[in-house]
Design an enzyme around this catalytic site. Structure first.
Site: not given
Length: 511
Positions: A276, A281, A288, A303, A362, A364, A366
């Site tokens: 990933k 993010d 968030k 991230d 959020d 995202e 996956r």
């Protein structure tokens, strides 16, 4: 500059090191028999005057040998011996050894010595000697890492974190182990250098470590090693119907980069590794909060730790010339709010044709992993492994001392063996089919997140399972281990590089 590690057959009193660290198992000063036989339970290579001094400290309750306890034993103005606690003998293992080595290297740095030695008692070897020497090298170099590339003053060792420390000497009892020890240290140095480079990438701020920056870092490896590099930009991502990656990146001014890096050291079917790579993010339209929850926006630059880890695995494989065929796939992009951002309630067709209903922007990570996992099928992989800072729930499941793993039994079991060899802890979670119902969509094939309460980390794995077909696969959630805010073994704060050694060991032994 990183410190120089040497392997020597010198005795504790012969070494020129400014400080010599000697380990002792925990001893109870109340147990007179144990105290009386103290000398019999330590190596004969430890000088009698050192043993006598330590025995005095134990009797005086100044040193007990508790794990990572340190107490100086001055033999003279020129010779400093430091007693180091190994903990209880029956609880001692390679994991404890790594902790002790890390503790020693930091203590030597803080003492502001230029050189130190570490006496390796044959009784401490819980793996084979080479593996123990490699563990010493890795733990030493990883524990002294410090990210200070962006500081304009007060730099500490040019990113190595070792201050004025220049040399670490590993003292061994059996001189026939000197050459194997040197080879093991060389391997450790190469591994640690690659891991610390990955830590640099993770620690860099998002205005520097953009998707294109990370892609260029991967491209630089092609010049050093015989690697194959491919990158898909915005147009290629759209042309190849990588619509989930396109959707996540739609709110950002930074162009998404789908990087594929291949190391071919074998004619076997490839091991595909997917990392990933969300370089920042914000949560997207499901924004968030800044601080105050596990979903905080703070430090979301990390991230992309999964992608940085895969770059490191490829580089280590190339440097060590491993007999393996590895393809790393890294979807790199930002998740930002904008008028062009993807929304809750959107339905987006994934690369493999599954229509995904968006219930949380959020969730995202996956999504980009799903497209990358499905795309990896074109390489007909022997197995698939993805690593991602996917869910805050991972820290609830196992805390910050290990990662969650789930997937095909064959791959998970092999990862468990690699975990034992590297002391990078993982814990298996189930993919119970009953939970799959929580992702059922009324208007599409699959929701990207369950809207009711449920096992968050497991739900991430269940979602990804839809994109791996029948390929043996494992998902590693490193959300709780990729970075740390406190001193944990061989890291102080920031990126840890967790999972890289685990995956390298898996690749080395995968058949």
């Amino acid at each position: 500059m990183a410190i120089n590690i040497i392997v020597s057959g010198k005795s504790i009193l012969e070494t020129d090191a400014e400080a010599v660290y000697v380990g002792f198992f925990q001893t109870d000063e109340k147990d007179l028999k144990e105290l009386k036989e103290f000398a019999k339970n330590v190596s004969k290579c430890i000088p009698s005057q050192v043993i006598a001094k330590v025995k005095e400290l134990i009797a005086a309750k100044k040193f007990e040998g508790k794990k990572k306890q340190i107490y100086p034993v001055y033999l003279s103005d020129k010779k400093l011996v430091v007693a180091v606690g190994l903990g209880k003998k029956e609880e001692y293992n390679s994991y404890v050894f790594r902790q002790v080595v890390s503790c020693v290297s930091k203590n030597a740095r803080d003492r502001k010595v230029k050189s130190y030695a570490f006496f390796l008692d044959n009784n401490w070897v819980r793996m084979n000697f080479e593996a123990t020497a490699q563990a010493f090298g890795e733990s030493t170099l990883l524990s002294l890492y410090k990210f200070d590339k962006l500081k304009t003053k007060d730099k500490n060792g040019n990113g190595s974190g070792n201050g004025i420390l220049q040399t670490a000497e590993l003292l061994i009892e059996d001189k026939k182990n000197i050459d194997p020890g040197k080879k093991a240290i060389l391997v450790a140095q190469q591994i640690a250098e690659c891991i610390n480079h990955a830590r640099d990438l993770i620690n860099l701020p998002p205005n520097i470590a953009t998707p294109k920056y990370i892609a260029n870092e991967a491209k630089e490896l092609v010049k050093k090693y015989k690697l194959k590099f491919t990158v898909l930009g915005r147009k290629e991502i759209e042309k190849n119907n990588l619509n989930l990656i396109k959707a996540v990146s739609s709110g950002s001014n930074e162009e998404a980069q789908f990087v594929i890096l291949e190391y071919n050291g074998s004619n076997k079917a490839p091991i595909c590794l997917v990392g990933k790579g969300i370089t920042y993010d914000s949560g997207g339209l499901n924004l968030k909060p800044y601080v105050g929850s596990s979903a905080s926006m703070r430090n979301m630059k990390s991230d992309m730790a999964g992608a940085a880890s895969m770059i490191a695995v490829i580089e280590i494989a190339a440097r060590l010339r491993l007999s393996a065929h590895i393809i790393a796939l890294m979807p790199l992009c930002e998740n930002m709010p904008d008028g062009k951002s993807y929304r809750c309630d959107d339905v987006i067709k994934a690369y493999n044709g599954i229509n995904v209903e968006i219930t949380n922007t959020d969730a995202e990570g996956r999504l980009v992993l799903a497209d990358a996992l499905a795309y990896a099928q074109k390489y007909k992989p022997a197995c698939l492994i993805d690593a991602a800072t996917l869910t805050g729930a991972a820290s609830v499941a196992v805390g910050y001392m290990g990662a969650c793993v789930m997937g095909s039994k064959e791959i998970v079991e092999k990862l468990k063996f690699a975990s034992k060899d590297t002391d990078e802890r993982i814990w298996e979670l189930p993919l119970w089919e009953e939970y799959a119902e929580l992702l059922d969509s009324k208007i599409g094939d699959l929701k990207n997140s369950n809207e009711s309460s449920g096992p968050g980390t497991i739900m991430g794995g269940i979602f990804l399972k839809n994109f791996v077909e029948k390929t043996p696969w494992a998902h590693i959630d490193i959300a709780a281990t990729a970075t740390t805010e406190k001193d944990v073994h061989y890291t102080e704060s920031g990126a840890t590089g967790f999972g890289i050694r685990l995956l390298v060991e898996f690749v080395k032994k995968y058949r």
